[in-house]
Every structure is written in structure tokens, then in C-alpha cells.
Design a protein around this motif. Structure first.
Motif, short mmCIF file in Angstrom:
data_model
loop_
_atom_site.label_atom_id
_atom_site.label_comp_id
_atom_site.label_asym_id
_atom_site.label_seq_id
_atom_site.Cartn_x
_atom_site.Cartn_y
_atom_site.Cartn_z
N ASN A 172 0.84 -1.21 0.00
CA ASN A 172 0.00 0.00 0.00
C ASN A 172 0.87 1.25 0.00
OD1 ASN A 172 -2.93 -1.12 0.56
ND2 ASN A 172 -1.56 -2.22 1.96
N PRO A 173 1.50 1.55 -1.16
CA PRO A 173 2.43 2.68 -1.22
C PRO A 173 1.80 4.04 -0.91
CG PRO A 173 1.94 1.81 -3.42
CD PRO A 173 1.41 0.84 -2.44
N ASP A 174 0.47 4.16 -1.06
CA ASP A 174 -0.17 5.43 -0.74
C ASP A 174 -0.07 5.77 0.74
OD1 ASP A 174 -2.01 3.14 -0.51
OD2 ASP A 174 -3.47 4.62 0.16
N LEU A 175 0.14 4.74 1.57
CA LEU A 175 0.23 4.97 3.01
C LEU A 175 1.63 5.41 3.44
CD1 LEU A 175 -1.79 1.90 4.35
CD2 LEU A 175 -2.62 4.22 3.85
N VAL A 176 2.63 5.11 2.60
CA VAL A 176 4.01 5.42 2.97
C VAL A 176 4.21 6.92 3.13
CG1 VAL A 176 6.43 5.23 2.27
CG2 VAL A 176 4.85 3.32 1.87
N ALA A 177 3.57 7.70 2.27
CA ALA A 177 3.70 9.15 2.36
C ALA A 177 3.12 9.70 3.66
CB ALA A 177 3.00 9.81 1.17
N ILE A 178 2.22 8.94 4.27
CA ILE A 178 1.57 9.37 5.51
C ILE A 178 2.33 8.87 6.73
CG2 ILE A 178 -0.56 9.29 6.86
CD1 ILE A 178 -2.06 8.73 4.24
N TYR A 179 2.71 7.59 6.72
CA TYR A 179 3.27 6.96 7.91
C TYR A 179 4.78 6.76 7.88
CZ TYR A 179 -1.68 5.99 8.62
OH TYR A 179 -3.04 6.11 8.76
N GLY A 180 5.39 6.85 6.70
CA GLY A 180 6.84 6.68 6.64
C GLY A 180 7.28 5.36 7.22
N ASP A 181 8.23 5.42 8.20
CA ASP A 181 8.73 4.20 8.82
C ASP A 181 8.11 3.93 10.18
OD1 ASP A 181 9.89 6.22 10.25
OD2 ASP A 181 11.96 5.54 10.00
N ASN A 182 6.97 4.55 10.46
CA ASN A 182 6.26 4.32 11.72
C ASN A 182 5.44 3.04 11.60
OD1 ASN A 182 4.81 4.36 14.08
ND2 ASN A 182 3.84 6.35 13.73
N MET A 183 6.06 1.91 11.88
CA MET A 183 5.44 0.62 11.63
C MET A 183 4.16 0.39 12.45
SD MET A 183 7.33 -0.17 9.24
CE MET A 183 6.47 -1.69 8.85
N PRO A 184 4.11 0.76 13.73
CA PRO A 184 2.85 0.57 14.47
C PRO A 184 1.67 1.31 13.85
CG PRO A 184 4.66 0.91 16.01
CD PRO A 184 5.19 1.22 14.63
N ALA A 185 1.96 2.43 13.18
CA ALA A 185 0.88 3.20 12.55
C ALA A 185 0.21 2.41 11.43
CB ALA A 185 1.42 4.53 12.02
N TYR A 186 0.97 1.58 10.73
CA TYR A 186 0.39 0.74 9.67
C TYR A 186 -0.57 -0.28 10.27
CZ TYR A 186 3.83 2.71 6.46
OH TYR A 186 4.58 3.58 5.69
#
Length: 286
Positions: A95-109
Motif C-alpha cells: 500500500n504505497p499510498d500509506l508510505v507518504a503518511i506513515y513513513g517508517d512508523n510501523m505501528p501506525a500501519y
């Protein structure tokens, strides 16, 4: 009643190993996850799967809360599966659209998947190590909560001692959990030291200062589990580590935190103090 194998010696070994693992994982920080994110992680995490899938974890830790802590602070950043149906890294990559929002914040995913992504039909299936095998779980997680403390301060010593006394407490059906009884007398003979306390709405010093963070964190876990307190008292002054109304002070034998097990099975009270992170979790025996 089953043997939970939670002796103090094994607990000490688990804590030493876990703290050592944190030292070896420099990308991990104590602020990695908010409590909302931790609650989301508990909804995708399968401790029995994690234990069976990762023998290196099973060899070092002894109970469910240790496996959850390992995933939360180490495993999620190593790309490990939370269960046979969820991997945070794969969810991010798919889900690359989420990367711009959460970056490397894995718990946020994980939080996004639980609260939006799953309903949207987004794929979180692991690409490696996925399995359809259902591992039998001895316990079901009812609720958990995490607070932070200064492990180098005197109160950090008291918190670690109190947590080690409570960890692994079994509450039989119809029985009452008492924080005072589980922690035991706060005396120098029991290893407790002098630290800041609240007395009559004033700041003071007293033996065992800080143990109320243990009872308060348990109470916060009770709230997330929907377990009502049969006795609970707020502090006379605000505490920094919990929202208003989520704390529970204890004092001698006069003020206590109690709850009655209304279930037909045992409740296991686990709480660990690791490097400034205090995590309480309540499990129901299956």
C-alpha cells in the motif's frame, strides 16, 4: 490449575534477555507506539503463532507479554509476522499510498489496517512464512496498557520490584485480585527504596514511591479489558503517566486496587518493567 512457569528466576532471565535485545536494536525507541497503536497491535498479534514461528524468541522469553513486547519493540521492525495473516512490512509495501503518511512508523500501519484497511479490503498477508495452521492458544488477551517511567530514578527500582511481584498472578473465578496483596509490603527489607510520593496533596518522600504506577497501569489495562474495579482510589494530585481518571493509588492496607474475576476461567495478570516501559496485560485462560 495449570503451572504457568512464571518463577521469579525465570522472570529475571526474561527481563535481562529482553533488555539486552533492545540494546542490540538501535532503531527501536520507547516512543515507537502510542497506546492506541498498541491496542491495535493486540488485535492482529497471535502469541502462540509468534512463539512457534520464531524459536529464537521462544528460547529467550517465557510468557505471552514477553512475546508481545518483543514484536512491539523489535519484531515489527525486523519484518516479522504478527500472525499467519498479518505482516506490517508487507502491508506497507503493498500500500504505497500509506508510505507518504506513515513513513517508517510501523505501528501506525497496524493501526490503519485495524481501523480502516481491513474494512477496505487491503491486503496484509505475509509474503514469507504465512501459514494456515491454527496454533492452540492457552490464553486470550483481554486488555493491555503501557506507561513510561525513568528506569534510572529511585522510583524505577520500586516499579521494577513491584511489577516482578505481580507478574504471573492468577485470579481464579469468583476470586478477588488485590494490588496490595500481589505487590506485598513496601519495606526496605523487601528491596524497596525511598522515592517521591503524594501525601495529603503534597509531594514528599517515602519507601516504595512509584509503586502506584504499577497499580495504575493495571487499572488502565482493566479499563481496556472492560473489567470494573471493586475498589479503586484516584491520586490526590495528577499523575504524568496516565490520563485523568485512569490512575489507581494504593497505600498500606487502607487504599487498594481490586477487581473480582467474573469469568468462568482464570485471569492471568502479567506486568513487566523493561528499560522504562511498564506494560500490564490481562489474559483469560482458555
Amino acid at each position: 490449575m495449570k503451572n504457568f512457569n512464571l518463577s521469579i528466576n525465570k522472570l529475571i532471565v526474561s527481563l535481562v534477555c529482553f533488555v539486552g535485545a533492545l540494546v542490540l536494536a538501535p532503531t527501536v525507541t520507547a516512543e515507537a507506539a502510542s497506546n492506541d497503536e498498541i491496542q491495535a497491535i493486540t488485535q492482529v498479534f497471535d502469541s502462540a503463532y509468534y512463539k512457534a514461528t520464531y524459536p529464537d524468541v521462544a528460547d529467550r522469553f517465557s510468557n505471552e507479554i514477553d512475546y508481545l513486547n518483543h514484536y512491539l519493540y523489535i519484531g515489527i521492525y525486523e519484518g516479522r509476522n504478527a500472525s499467519g495473516t498479518f505482516n506490517a512490512t508487507d502491508y506497507m509495501n503493498k500500500n504505497p499510498d500509506l508510505v507518504a503518511i506513515y513513513g517508517d512508523n510501523m505501528p501506525a500501519y497496524v493501526y490503519h489496517y485495524v481501523h480502516a484497511g481491513k474494512a477496505e479490503g487491503r491486503d496484509a498477508t505475509p509474503t514469507v512464512g504465512a501459514t494456515d495452521v491454527v496454533f492452540p492458544q492457552q490464553y486470550t488477551l483481554l486488555g493491555t496498557y503501557t506507561t513510561e517511567y525513568d528506569a534510572t530514578a529511585a522510583r524505577g527500582t520500586n516499579i521494577a520490584i513491584a511489577a516482578s511481584h505481580v507478574n504471573g498472578t492468577v485470579v481464579a473465578p469468583g476470586s478477588t485480585f488485590s494490588a496490595n496483596l500481589a505487590i506485598g509490603p513496601r519495606t526496605a527489607a523487601n528491596g524497596f527504596v525511598e522515592a517521591p510520593v503524594f501525601i495529603n496533596k503534597e509531594h514528599a518522600m517515602g519507601i516504595g514511591g512509584g509503586v502506584c504506577q504499577v497499580s495504575s497501569t493495571i487499572y488502565a489495562a482493566m479499563k481496556t479489558a472492560g473489567i470494573s474495579a471493586s475498589e479503586r482510589h484516584p491520586h490526590s494530585l495528577p499523575v504524568y503517566y496516565l490520563p485523568e481518571g485512569w490512575d489507581a493509588t494504593i497505600s498500606g492496607n487502607t487504599l487498594d486496587l481490586k477487581f473480582v474475576n467474573r469469568y468462568d476461567s482464570n485471569i492471568l495478570v502479567n506486568i513487566t518493567a523493561n528499560n522504562g516501559i511498564l506494560t500490564a496485560a490481562l489474559y483469560l485462560e482458555n
